[in-house]
Design an enzyme around this catalytic site. Structure first.
Site, PDB file in Angstrom:
ATOM      1  N   ASP A 153     -12.784  -8.950  -6.320  1.00 36.83           N
ATOM      2  CA  ASP A 153     -14.190  -9.174  -6.657  1.00 36.83           C
ATOM      3  C   ASP A 153     -14.269 -10.381  -7.594  1.00 36.83           C
ATOM      4  OD1 ASP A 153     -16.917  -7.106  -6.688  1.00 36.83           O
ATOM      5  OD2 ASP A 153     -16.868  -8.833  -8.048  1.00 36.83           O
ATOM      6  N   GLY A 170     -27.785  -0.111  -6.198  1.00 40.36           N
ATOM      7  CA  GLY A 170     -26.911  -1.167  -6.702  1.00 40.36           C
ATOM      8  C   GLY A 170     -26.269  -2.066  -5.671  1.00 40.36           C
ATOM      9  N   GLN A 171     -26.614  -1.883  -4.387  1.00 37.37           N
ATOM     10  CA  GLN A 171     -26.020  -2.776  -3.376  1.00 37.37           C
ATOM     11  C   GLN A 171     -26.696  -4.141  -3.457  1.00 37.37           C
ATOM     12  OE1 GLN A 171     -26.250  -1.382   0.719  1.00 37.37           O
ATOM     13  NE2 GLN A 171     -24.772  -2.922   1.426  1.00 37.37           N
ATOM     14  N   SER A 172     -25.878  -5.190  -3.565  1.00 37.21           N
ATOM     15  CA  SER A 172     -26.425  -6.549  -3.622  1.00 37.21           C
ATOM     16  C   SER A 172     -25.939  -7.404  -2.460  1.00 37.21           C
ATOM     17  CB  SER A 172     -26.073  -7.223  -4.950  1.00 37.21           C
ATOM     18  OG  SER A 172     -24.677  -7.355  -5.092  1.00 37.21           O
ATOM     19  N   HIS A 193     -19.066  -2.467   2.150  1.00 38.01           N
ATOM     20  CA  HIS A 193     -17.863  -2.746   1.347  1.00 38.01           C
ATOM     21  C   HIS A 193     -17.580  -1.591   0.395  1.00 38.01           C
ATOM     22  CE1 HIS A 193     -21.323  -4.359  -0.877  1.00 38.01           C
ATOM     23  NE2 HIS A 193     -20.680  -4.039  -1.977  1.00 38.01           N
ATOM     24  N   HIS A 251     -15.734  -0.602  -3.183  1.00 41.32           N
ATOM     25  CA  HIS A 251     -15.160  -1.079  -4.429  1.00 41.32           C
ATOM     26  C   HIS A 251     -13.985  -0.170  -4.787  1.00 41.32           C
ATOM     27  CE1 HIS A 251     -18.734  -3.546  -5.789  1.00 41.32           C
ATOM     28  NE2 HIS A 251     -19.360  -2.714  -4.965  1.00 41.32           N
TER      29      HIS A 251
HETATM   30  P1  5GP Z   1     -22.509  -4.587  -4.494  1.00 41.65           P
HETATM   31  O1  5GP Z   1     -23.272  -4.967  -5.729  1.00 41.65           O
HETATM   32  O2  5GP Z   1     -23.252  -5.014  -3.236  1.00 41.65           O
HETATM   33  O3  5GP Z   1     -22.067  -3.155  -4.427  1.00 41.65           O
HETATM   34  O4  5GP Z   1     -21.160  -5.398  -4.557  1.00 41.65           O
HETATM   35  C1  5GP Z   1     -21.072  -6.747  -4.257  1.00 41.65           C
HETATM   36  C2  5GP Z   1     -19.912  -7.286  -5.041  1.00 41.65           C
HETATM   37  O5  5GP Z   1     -19.577  -8.547  -4.507  1.00 41.65           O
HETATM   38  C3  5GP Z   1     -20.201  -7.505  -6.531  1.00 41.65           C
HETATM   39  O6  5GP Z   1     -19.303  -6.711  -7.311  1.00 41.65           O
HETATM   40  C4  5GP Z   1     -19.977  -8.996  -6.732  1.00 41.65           C
HETATM   41  O7  5GP Z   1     -19.323  -9.269  -7.950  1.00 41.65           O
HETATM   42  C5  5GP Z   1     -19.137  -9.381  -5.542  1.00 41.65           C
HETATM   43  N1  5GP Z   1     -19.341 -10.743  -5.062  1.00 41.65           N
HETATM   44  C6  5GP Z   1     -20.520 -11.394  -4.889  1.00 41.65           C
HETATM   45  N2  5GP Z   1     -20.315 -12.617  -4.371  1.00 41.65           N
HETATM   46  C7  5GP Z   1     -18.973 -12.746  -4.197  1.00 41.65           C
HETATM   47  C8  5GP Z   1     -18.145 -13.797  -3.685  1.00 41.65           C
HETATM   48  O8  5GP Z   1     -18.601 -14.856  -3.270  1.00 41.65           O
HETATM   49  N3  5GP Z   1     -16.810 -13.569  -3.663  1.00 41.65           N
HETATM   50  C9  5GP Z   1     -16.253 -12.392  -4.092  1.00 41.65           C
HETATM   51  N4  5GP Z   1     -14.940 -12.276  -4.032  1.00 41.65           N
HETATM   52  N5  5GP Z   1     -17.016 -11.379  -4.573  1.00 41.65           N
HETATM   53  C10 5GP Z   1     -18.352 -11.559  -4.635  1.00 41.65           C
END
Ligand code: 5GP
Ligand code: ZN
Length: 110
Positions: free
Chosen positions: A35, A94-96, A101, A103
């Site tokens: 991440d 919290g999904q962005s 995916h 974690h």
């Molecule tokens: P979410 O918030 O959707 O559960 O998790 C998305 C994750 O992707 C976040 O923890 C964020 O730090 C990570 N992330 C966002 N953009 C990038 C990127 O360009 N490269 C990598 N390796 N991680 C990313």
């Protein structure tokens, strides 16, 4: 919805090598990478290579098996065996990034 690739999706671009990442592991169906903004000493993302928006929309059992095999491998090789496994699903939760995916988070690397 399952599609081969979503052109605007950052994790599709990482999976096909268009955007660089720190690769941790890979199999036929999934890829694991660090991440970019780690929230724990070990913070690895494990994503299916084929686009789906979230785990509820990923209904292919071969891909699910490949995804979980890689999750188990990464957790075994990159953590001390104690870790959190989290699928943020939906904006409110919290999904962005809207590509399925997992974690893998741990306080202690191996
Ligand atoms: P979410 O918030 O959707 O559960 O998790 C998305 C994750 O992707 C976040 O923890 C964020 O730090 C990570 N992330 C966002 N953009 C990038 C990127 O360009 N490269 C990598 N390796 N991680 C990313
Ligand atoms: Zn995608």
């Amino acid at each position: 919805m399952m599609r081969e690739e979503n052109l605007d999706c950052i994790f599709c671009k990482i999976a096909n090598g268009e955007i660089p990442s720190k690769l941790i592991g890979e199999n036929e169906h999934a890829i694991a990478f660090l991440d970019l903004y780690p929230k724990a000493p070990v913070h690895i993302l494990v994503v299916p290579k084929i686009h789906s928006e979230n785990i509820l929309l990923l209904d292919n059992s071969s891909i699910l098996t490949g995804l979980f095999e890689l999750i188990r491998e990464v957790a075994a090789t990159s953590t001390d065996g104690q870790f959190k496994l989290q699928f943020n699903t939906g904006e409110r939760e919290g999904q962005s990034v809207f590509h399925t995916h997992a974690h893998v988070l741990s306080q202690q690397s191996k």
